[in-house]
Design an enzyme around this catalytic site. Structure first.
Site, PDB file in Angstrom:
ATOM      1  N   LYS A  43       0.851  -1.202   0.000  1.00 29.28           N
ATOM      2  CA  LYS A  43       0.000   0.000   0.000  1.00 29.28           C
ATOM      3  C   LYS A  43       0.885   1.250   0.000  1.00 29.28           C
ATOM      4  O   LYS A  43       2.110   1.153   0.179  1.00 29.28           O
ATOM      5  CB  LYS A  43      -0.907  -0.027   1.233  1.00 29.28           C
ATOM      6  CG  LYS A  43      -0.136   0.035   2.553  1.00 29.28           C
ATOM      7  CD  LYS A  43      -1.014  -0.255   3.754  1.00 29.28           C
ATOM      8  CE  LYS A  43      -0.178  -0.142   5.025  1.00 29.28           C
ATOM      9  NZ  LYS A  43      -0.941  -0.485   6.235  1.00 29.28           N
ATOM     10  N   TYR A 261      13.806  30.690   7.201  1.00 32.17           N
ATOM     11  CA  TYR A 261      12.546  31.289   7.664  1.00 32.17           C
ATOM     12  C   TYR A 261      12.472  31.319   9.179  1.00 32.17           C
ATOM     13  O   TYR A 261      12.845  30.356   9.862  1.00 32.17           O
ATOM     14  CB  TYR A 261      11.355  30.474   7.149  1.00 32.17           C
ATOM     15  CG  TYR A 261      11.073  30.656   5.683  1.00 32.17           C
ATOM     16  CD1 TYR A 261      10.753  31.902   5.159  1.00 32.17           C
ATOM     17  CD2 TYR A 261      11.117  29.570   4.825  1.00 32.17           C
ATOM     18  CE1 TYR A 261      10.476  32.066   3.810  1.00 32.17           C
ATOM     19  CE2 TYR A 261      10.841  29.714   3.473  1.00 32.17           C
ATOM     20  CZ  TYR A 261      10.529  30.961   2.977  1.00 32.17           C
ATOM     21  OH  TYR A 261      10.248  31.115   1.651  1.00 32.17           O
TER      22      TYR A 261
HETATM   23  C1  LIG Z   1       0.011  -1.368   6.882  1.00 30.95           C
HETATM   24  C2  LIG Z   1      -0.490  -2.662   7.358  1.00 30.95           C
HETATM   25  C3  LIG Z   1       0.392  -3.738   7.551  1.00 30.95           C
HETATM   26  C4  LIG Z   1       1.894  -3.598   7.441  1.00 30.95           C
HETATM   27  O1  LIG Z   1       2.367  -2.914   8.591  1.00 30.95           O
HETATM   28  P1  LIG Z   1       3.923  -2.653   8.843  1.00 30.95           P
HETATM   29  O2  LIG Z   1       3.948  -2.062  10.206  1.00 30.95           O
HETATM   30  O3  LIG Z   1       4.352  -1.682   7.805  1.00 30.95           O
HETATM   31  O4  LIG Z   1       4.625  -3.939   8.727  1.00 30.95           O
HETATM   32  C5  LIG Z   1      -0.160  -4.971   7.888  1.00 30.95           C
HETATM   33  N1  LIG Z   1      -1.494  -5.113   8.051  1.00 30.95           N
HETATM   34  C6  LIG Z   1      -2.359  -4.085   7.910  1.00 30.95           C
HETATM   35  C7  LIG Z   1      -3.809  -4.313   8.126  1.00 30.95           C
HETATM   36  C8  LIG Z   1      -1.891  -2.824   7.566  1.00 30.95           C
HETATM   37  O5  LIG Z   1      -2.753  -1.817   7.454  1.00 30.95           O
END
Ligand SMILES: *Cc1c(COP(=O)(O)O)cnc(C)c1O
Length: 371
Positions: A43, A261
């Site tokens: 994702k 800034y």
């Molecule tokens: C993002 C996510 C993961 C992966 O998590 P990490 O901490 O990046 O390993 C696994 N399961 C779900 C449901 C997630 O939303």
């Protein structure tokens, strides 16, 4: 910059993504969680490094199950991985059901209305299409309650479609011995027992490097694959991203003058500073630079670690290079913000954020190279 290829003259920042390191990290995690199976979470555009490139590399390394947040991400993934098992985490939005069918995607159903929507869709097309069930065990984000899960298990015969995964998500596994993790494990065990014939999945990266009792059948690492720190006390795997930024110019600053800034940083000695061609529009956190009140993150310039100073601008940032020998640095060259021993968590920690946010914010203006 210590790498092989000279970037084109117009490049302001160069993001180098090491897909061999990504593959090695997958294989290392897969080895650590065996006999559980290791999926790949891609994702957030593959945690910022590119969904297609990340997923292709993970497939080459042996991953067969993938998790994305959105249907749009699943569509891109399906184009490059026709055989992969693809789960969509963010729920089944009304009206999207035919896309799941057409692309053979698996919705992760996280509420009773979503379950009903999938059941009705399956009935309407006369096909029983597989889906995953998300059960909440303490995150309070997505997922049916454990009580609802009991009802679903008791009504399995009327469900109208096969469940191929039962999952939950850990809220605090990055903090070793956090009591919520033990509670979630206990609750998820009870949930998984309701569906003995269905694969169970609880662990993110933090869970994957923790107690094997958390692994169940399938683990879902994201951040650890991409070189982030899975748990506060566990070292990251191999770094996957390297970021080099163009030195636009080198300037002298008198003692007592301020930089940037808000005049947030005051030079306490006559200083030389390098101005680099990237800023918060490229995902460098605005607070990554030192102020008079607190230290900042660092860059490697001419082989030396140098502090970022003053507030990060939209497209520029300043680095104090007073301690770098003059011959070792020149305008037009590059400084390293990630790489050369500087990790994601170095930048994150000094910017009051986490490596996830650094990675997924990596700018779109960088010249991107996948090696
Ligand atoms: C993002 C996510 C993961 C992966 O998590 P990490 O901490 O990046 O390993 C696994 N399961 C779900 C449901 C997630 O939303």
């Amino acid at each position: 910059m210590t790498h092989d290829l000279v970037p084109p003259p117009e490049a302001g920042g160069v993001l180098t993504i090491d897909l061999a390191a990504l593959r090695a990290n997958y294989q290392e995690l897969a080895r650590r969680v065996a006999p559980a199976v290791c999926a790949g979470v891609v994702k957030g555009d593959g945690y910022g490094i590119g969904l297609v490139q990340a997923a292709t590399a993970l497939w080459q390394a042996g991953a067969r199950s993938f998790f994305v947040a959105l249907l749009s991400e699943a569509r891109s993934l399906r184009e490059v991985l026709p055989e992969a098992e693809i789960f969509v985490l963010n729920g089944l939005f009304a009206g999207t059901e035919p896309t799941y069918r057409d692309l053979a995607l698996r919705p992760v159903l996280g509420s009773v209305p979503e379950i009903e929507r999938w059941r009705d869709f399956c009935a309407s097309i006369g096909q029983a299409l597989p889906a995953a069930l998300h059960v909440d065990t303490g995150m309070n984000r997505l997922g049916v309650s454990p009580t609802e899960a009991i009802n679903i298990a008791e009504g399995r015969d009327e469900l109208g479609f096969p469940l191929v995964l039962v999952m939950s998500h850990l809220a605090c596994a990055d903090e070793p011995d956090h009591p919520l993790t033990a509670q979630q494990l206990e609750d998820f065990r009870a949930v998984a027992a309701l569906f003995p014939d269905v694969r169970a999945s609880l662990s993110n990266s933090a869970g994957a490097v923790s107690d094997p009792a958390l692994h169940f059948d399938l683990v879902r690492p994201g951040i650890a694959l991409y070189g982030g720190r899975p748990r506060a006390d566990i070292a990251p795997l191999r770094p996957v991203v390297r970021l080099d930024l163009r030195i636009v110019q080198i300037r002298n600053v008198h003692e007592g003058q301020t930089v940037g800034y808000g005049g947030a940083h005051t030079a306490l000695r006559p200083s030389r500073i390098a101005i680099l061609s990237a800023g918060y529009a490229d995902g460098i956190p605005r607070l990554a630079g030192a102020s008079d009140l607190r230290p900042g993150a660092e860059a490697v310039v001419g082989g030396h670690r140098c502090p970022l100073i003053g507030r990060i601008s939209m497209d520029l940032l300043a680095v104090d290079i007073t301690d770098v020998p003059e011959f070792a640095v020149e305008a037009g060259g590059f400084a390293t913000l990630l790489g050369e021993g500087l990790g994601l968590d170095d930048l994150a920690r000094h910017s009051h954020t986490i490596d996830y946010e650094i990675l997924t914010s990596l700018g779109r203006r960088y010249l991107r190279r996948w090696t």
